[in-house]
Scaffold this motif. Structure first.
Motif, PDB file in Angstrom:
ATOM      1  N   ASN A 121     -12.130  -8.798 -33.091  1.00 51.79           N
ATOM      2  CA  ASN A 121     -13.058  -8.559 -31.986  1.00 51.79           C
ATOM      3  C   ASN A 121     -12.827  -9.547 -30.854  1.00 51.79           C
ATOM      4  O   ASN A 121     -12.922  -9.188 -29.674  1.00 51.79           O
ATOM      5  CB  ASN A 121     -14.496  -8.621 -32.488  1.00 51.79           C
ATOM      6  CG  ASN A 121     -14.851  -7.453 -33.384  1.00 51.79           C
ATOM      7  OD1 ASN A 121     -14.303  -6.356 -33.229  1.00 51.79           O
ATOM      8  ND2 ASN A 121     -15.761  -7.661 -34.325  1.00 51.79           N
ATOM      9  N   ALA A 136     -16.336  -4.794 -27.778  1.00 52.05           N
ATOM     10  CA  ALA A 136     -15.953  -5.530 -28.992  1.00 52.05           C
ATOM     11  C   ALA A 136     -17.036  -6.515 -29.412  1.00 52.05           C
ATOM     12  O   ALA A 136     -17.142  -6.850 -30.598  1.00 52.05           O
ATOM     13  CB  ALA A 136     -14.633  -6.253 -28.779  1.00 52.05           C
ATOM     14  N   ASP A 174     -19.309  -4.409 -31.401  1.00 53.65           N
ATOM     15  CA  ASP A 174     -18.726  -4.228 -32.733  1.00 53.65           C
ATOM     16  C   ASP A 174     -18.959  -5.463 -33.600  1.00 53.65           C
ATOM     17  O   ASP A 174     -19.217  -5.351 -34.806  1.00 53.65           O
ATOM     18  CB  ASP A 174     -17.226  -3.967 -32.616  1.00 53.65           C
ATOM     19  CG  ASP A 174     -16.906  -2.620 -32.001  1.00 53.65           C
ATOM     20  OD1 ASP A 174     -17.818  -1.773 -31.899  1.00 53.65           O
ATOM     21  OD2 ASP A 174     -15.734  -2.414 -31.601  1.00 53.65           O
ATOM     22  N   GLU A 175     -18.881  -6.635 -32.999  1.00 51.73           N
ATOM     23  CA  GLU A 175     -19.124  -7.874 -33.735  1.00 51.73           C
ATOM     24  C   GLU A 175     -20.581  -7.965 -34.176  1.00 51.73           C
ATOM     25  O   GLU A 175     -20.877  -8.404 -35.295  1.00 51.73           O
ATOM     26  CB  GLU A 175     -18.743  -9.076 -32.867  1.00 51.73           C
ATOM     27  CG  GLU A 175     -19.040 -10.435 -33.472  1.00 51.73           C
ATOM     28  CD  GLU A 175     -18.221 -10.753 -34.723  1.00 51.73           C
ATOM     29  OE1 GLU A 175     -18.546 -11.759 -35.383  1.00 51.73           O
ATOM     30  OE2 GLU A 175     -17.278 -10.001 -35.039  1.00 51.73           O
TER      31      GLU A 175
END
Length: 292
Positions: A46, A190, A193-194
């Motif tokens: 990420n 990202a 996503d993390e």
């Protein structure tokens, strides 16, 4: 108190140190115009994805991000940046060892004595980000603060934003919800996503993440009164209104997406506690994936 709780709380100080060390890291990191691949696994991937998007947006050159197990052998790069907290991840080491000899290699790691640091051409050593929890927090965010500073972004306000996010009460009722959807745009996708990964790792909670405008293309159909839709960074207000009409709890933050990530990190610990889970020792996970 868990190690993860302490490590999350240390991020304002770590980010300050990352900003301070950015000038000394400059010689190891890619120069404008170089073609670059950023490589990692899990949370480090990420970071790689954020960096790739930010570097291209800054006009510094073509930058790709890959999982370490999926680095193509057919593309040519001037420099490859390998991101790994422990510097022992099997796939990362394998990718480093497969790099062409004429490609400069850089390790971004918290462990100077690990194989990744020993074998890469140059090292960016974030010694102040070493973690005891299996779940990574401050290494990931501090790496990204340093890389953003390297790209010329003004990150001086980030430690203060982080401190305010740590002091801010989380919205009420979050631990009563069972589903979490994180949305973002641009490089911050990202980061979303993390955020979802932290909830899955630390608390075994159902969590997903999307580029914000993709939310209407299917994911919105599962949102209801049991869902939290959490925007990290700028997300169109009409999209959040659509999410709210499903019955979902909608959270939006005006702060930098990286600072907003701290709320998700803190929530992961709270959810773990509610379920009787040790957030430092996630099921089936280890600090590093080391394969025979």
């Amino acid at each position: 108190m868990s190690y993860l709780t302490d490590e999350i709380a240390s991020q304002p100080e770590c980010w300050t140190k990352a900003i301070e060390m950015a000038p000394s890291a400059q010689p190891a990191l890619p120069r404008p115009g170089e073609r670059v691949a950023a490589i990692g696994c899990g949370s480090s991937l990420n970071v790689a994805r954020c960096y790739a998007a930010l570097r291209e947006a800054a006009g510094q050159g073509e930058t790709d991000a890959f999982p370490a197990s999926e680095v193509p052998l057919t593309r040519q790069y001037d420099r490859q940046v390998f991101i790994s907290r422990t510097g022992t991840t099997a796939e990362v080491l394998d990718a480093l060892r497969r790099a062409p000899r004429d490609v400069k290699t850089v390790a971004v790691t918290a462990d100077m004595g690990a194989p990744l640091a020993r074998e890469a051409d140059q090292v960016v050593w974030l010694d102040f980000t070493t973690e005891r929890s299996v779940v990574s927090s401050r290494f990931i965010t501090s790496s990204l603060v340093l890389l953003r500073a390297h790209l010329g972004t003004d990150v001086r306000e980030l430690p203060g934003q982080a401190a305010r996010e740590l002091a801010r009460p989380l919205p009420p009722g979050l631990t009563e919800r069972s589903e979490f959807t994180f949305l973002a745009q641009g490089w911050a996708v990202a980061v979303a996503d993390e955020a979802a990964l932290k909830l899955r790792e630390a608390s075994r909670t159902w969590a997903e993440s999307y580029p914000a405008m993709e939310y209407r293309h299917g994911p919105i159909s599962v949102s209801d009164e049991n869902t939290v839709v959490w925007a990290l960074g700028e997300v169109p207000s009409d999209l959040l209104a659509d999410a709210g009409r499903t019955g979902a709890t909608v959270i939006a933050s005006a702060c930098d997406p990286l600072a907003a990530l701290i709320g998700a990190q803190r929530l992961s610990v709270l959810l773990a506690g509610r379920k009787g889970i040790d957030p430092d020792q996630p099921r089936a996970l280890a600090r590093s994936v080391i394969l025979a």
